[in-house]
Design a protein around this motif. Structure first.
Motif, PDB file in Angstrom:
ATOM      1  N   GLY A  26       0.826  -1.206   0.000  1.00 23.11           N
ATOM      2  CA  GLY A  26       0.000   0.000   0.000  1.00 23.11           C
ATOM      3  C   GLY A  26       0.850   1.242   0.000  1.00 23.11           C
ATOM      4  N   GLU A  27       0.889   1.941   1.106  1.00 19.60           N
ATOM      5  CA  GLU A  27       1.683   3.165   1.200  1.00 19.60           C
ATOM      6  C   GLU A  27       3.121   2.784   1.531  1.00 19.60           C
ATOM      7  OE1 GLU A  27      -0.233   6.011   3.705  1.00 19.60           O
ATOM      8  OE2 GLU A  27      -2.187   5.645   2.821  1.00 19.60           O
ATOM      9  N   GLU A  28       3.901   2.617   0.461  1.00 19.70           N
ATOM     10  CA  GLU A  28       5.241   2.072   0.554  1.00 19.70           C
ATOM     11  C   GLU A  28       6.144   2.870   1.485  1.00 19.70           C
ATOM     12  OE1 GLU A  28       6.446  -0.723  -1.613  1.00 19.70           O
ATOM     13  OE2 GLU A  28       4.285  -0.970  -1.406  1.00 19.70           O
ATOM     14  N   GLU A  29       6.620   2.194   2.512  1.00 18.49           N
ATOM     15  CA  GLU A  29       7.626   2.728   3.425  1.00 18.49           C
ATOM     16  C   GLU A  29       7.244   4.101   3.972  1.00 18.49           C
ATOM     17  OE1 GLU A  29      11.507   2.664   1.679  1.00 18.49           O
ATOM     18  OE2 GLU A  29      11.233   0.673   0.827  1.00 18.49           O
ATOM     19  N   GLY A  30       5.934   4.389   4.046  1.00 18.34           N
ATOM     20  CA  GLY A  30       5.490   5.678   4.546  1.00 18.34           C
ATOM     21  C   GLY A  30       5.767   6.836   3.624  1.00 18.34           C
ATOM     22  N   ARG A  31       6.265   6.570   2.405  1.00 20.23           N
ATOM     23  CA  ARG A  31       6.618   7.639   1.470  1.00 20.23           C
ATOM     24  C   ARG A  31       5.511   7.934   0.470  1.00 20.23           C
ATOM     25  NH1 ARG A  31      12.191   8.501   1.329  1.00 20.23           N
ATOM     26  NH2 ARG A  31      13.069   7.861   3.335  1.00 20.23           N
ATOM     27  N   MET A  32       4.502   7.101   0.414  1.00 19.52           N
ATOM     28  CA  MET A  32       3.418   7.245  -0.555  1.00 19.52           C
ATOM     29  C   MET A  32       2.101   7.434   0.191  1.00 19.52           C
ATOM     30  SD  MET A  32       2.216   4.525  -3.502  1.00 19.52           S
ATOM     31  CE  MET A  32       3.593   4.852  -4.597  1.00 19.52           C
TER      32      MET A  32
END
Length: 289
Positions: free
Chosen positions: A206-212
């Protein structure tokens, strides 16, 4: 494809000399970028507020929504008039503070109207009107896409983190025919509109590594085809559609292209949006792609 002058030069250099003419007619446009913040994507009326004044002034435009901005493209010769129009009609401080310009060149573009039409509201050449927008030379066909879409964003500096799945999307596009994908880069922001099943397969966490960041709603896309074979000067498509939907409380995310326009609405407002366009503009509904 819409690119700035540097991007156009990169495209030219990447093609064999004999294929560079295949980029088509290059027509310079100017862009008005309006920052609204991430909350605006959930609110009805933003596209209407920006496009309706230009429609009333007879200024042709192409329109690109992103996660935090709206980008309005007008012919270079109309830029000053368009900016004055927006600043005089819209009193939101966010619009006044964040209007900026840049020069853009579509890789395929017709020549825009040199004499913008300034007809009274509800009047167009041909006499009769329908829904206050006039009778058009081309019928309007709506094609709803069957699958829900995700709208996501990340910072341009994080692009290397997502390079592999994005390259896969571009290179293997033919294998995903019928599944919607849009990529827009504006300043420091990259916005993706992507078939939700593709999003989950390419970005499984989903929201990759908090970056997206992904917008929490699911969206549906409706393709708008007026049968004109490309951008049509004098046809205020963005203004008409956003006026009808925005005034009825439908939230929209808008994307213009050379051949067609695409309007995204929250999944629970899809039927309402289609019914409004059919009733107001006499549009017909095509089979799903």
């Amino acid at each position: 494809m819409m690119v700035d002058e540097k991007g156009l030069e990169v495209l030219r250099k990447g093609l064999p000399f004999h294929e560079r003419d295949h980029l088509g007619n290059i027509q310079d446009w100017s862009a008005i970028s309006v920052y609204e913040g991430p909350e605006a994507i959930s609110a009805a009326g933003y596209v209407r507020a920006l496009s309706r004044p230009l429609m009333k002034e007879g200024i042709d435009m192409m329109y690109y929504s992103t996660f935090t901005h709206d980008l309005i493209l007008v012919d270079n010769e109309e830029y000053d008039r368009a900016q004055r129009c927006l600043l005089s009609r819209i009193h939101s401080s966010s619009v006044r503070d964040f209007v900026s310009s840049s020069s853009l060149s579509p890789s395929s573009s017709p020549s825009p109207s040199q004499s913008p039409r300034r007809e009274k509201e509800g009047e167009r050449e041909g006499g009769k009107t329908r829904g206050g927008y006039g009778e058009r030379d081309h019928s309007m066909i709506l094609t709803p896409f069957p699958s829900p879409l995700s709208i996501v964003t990340f910072l341009s500096r994080d692009l290397p983190l997502f390079a592999s799945p994005l390259v896969d999307l571009f290179i293997n596009a033919d294998e995903r025919e019928g599944k919607f994908f849009s990529f827009t880069r504006l300043e420091d922001e990259i916005s993706l509109v992507i078939d939700h099943s593709l999003f989950m397969s390419l970005f499984p966490s989903g929201e990759e590594e908090g970056r997206m960041t992904r917008h929490p709603k699911m969206w549906r896309c409706v393709q708008i085809d007026v049968g004109a074979g490309g951008f049509t000067p004098g046809l205020p498509l963005v203004g008409m559609i956003s006026d009808i939907l925005g005034s009825n409380g439908v939230t929209i995310y808008y994307l213009s292209t050379f051949e067609n326009d695409f309007v995204l609405v929250p999944q629970d407002q899809t039927s309402t949006a289609i019914d409004l366009l059919v009733q107001s503009l006499g549009a017909s509904i095509a089979d799903e792609p």
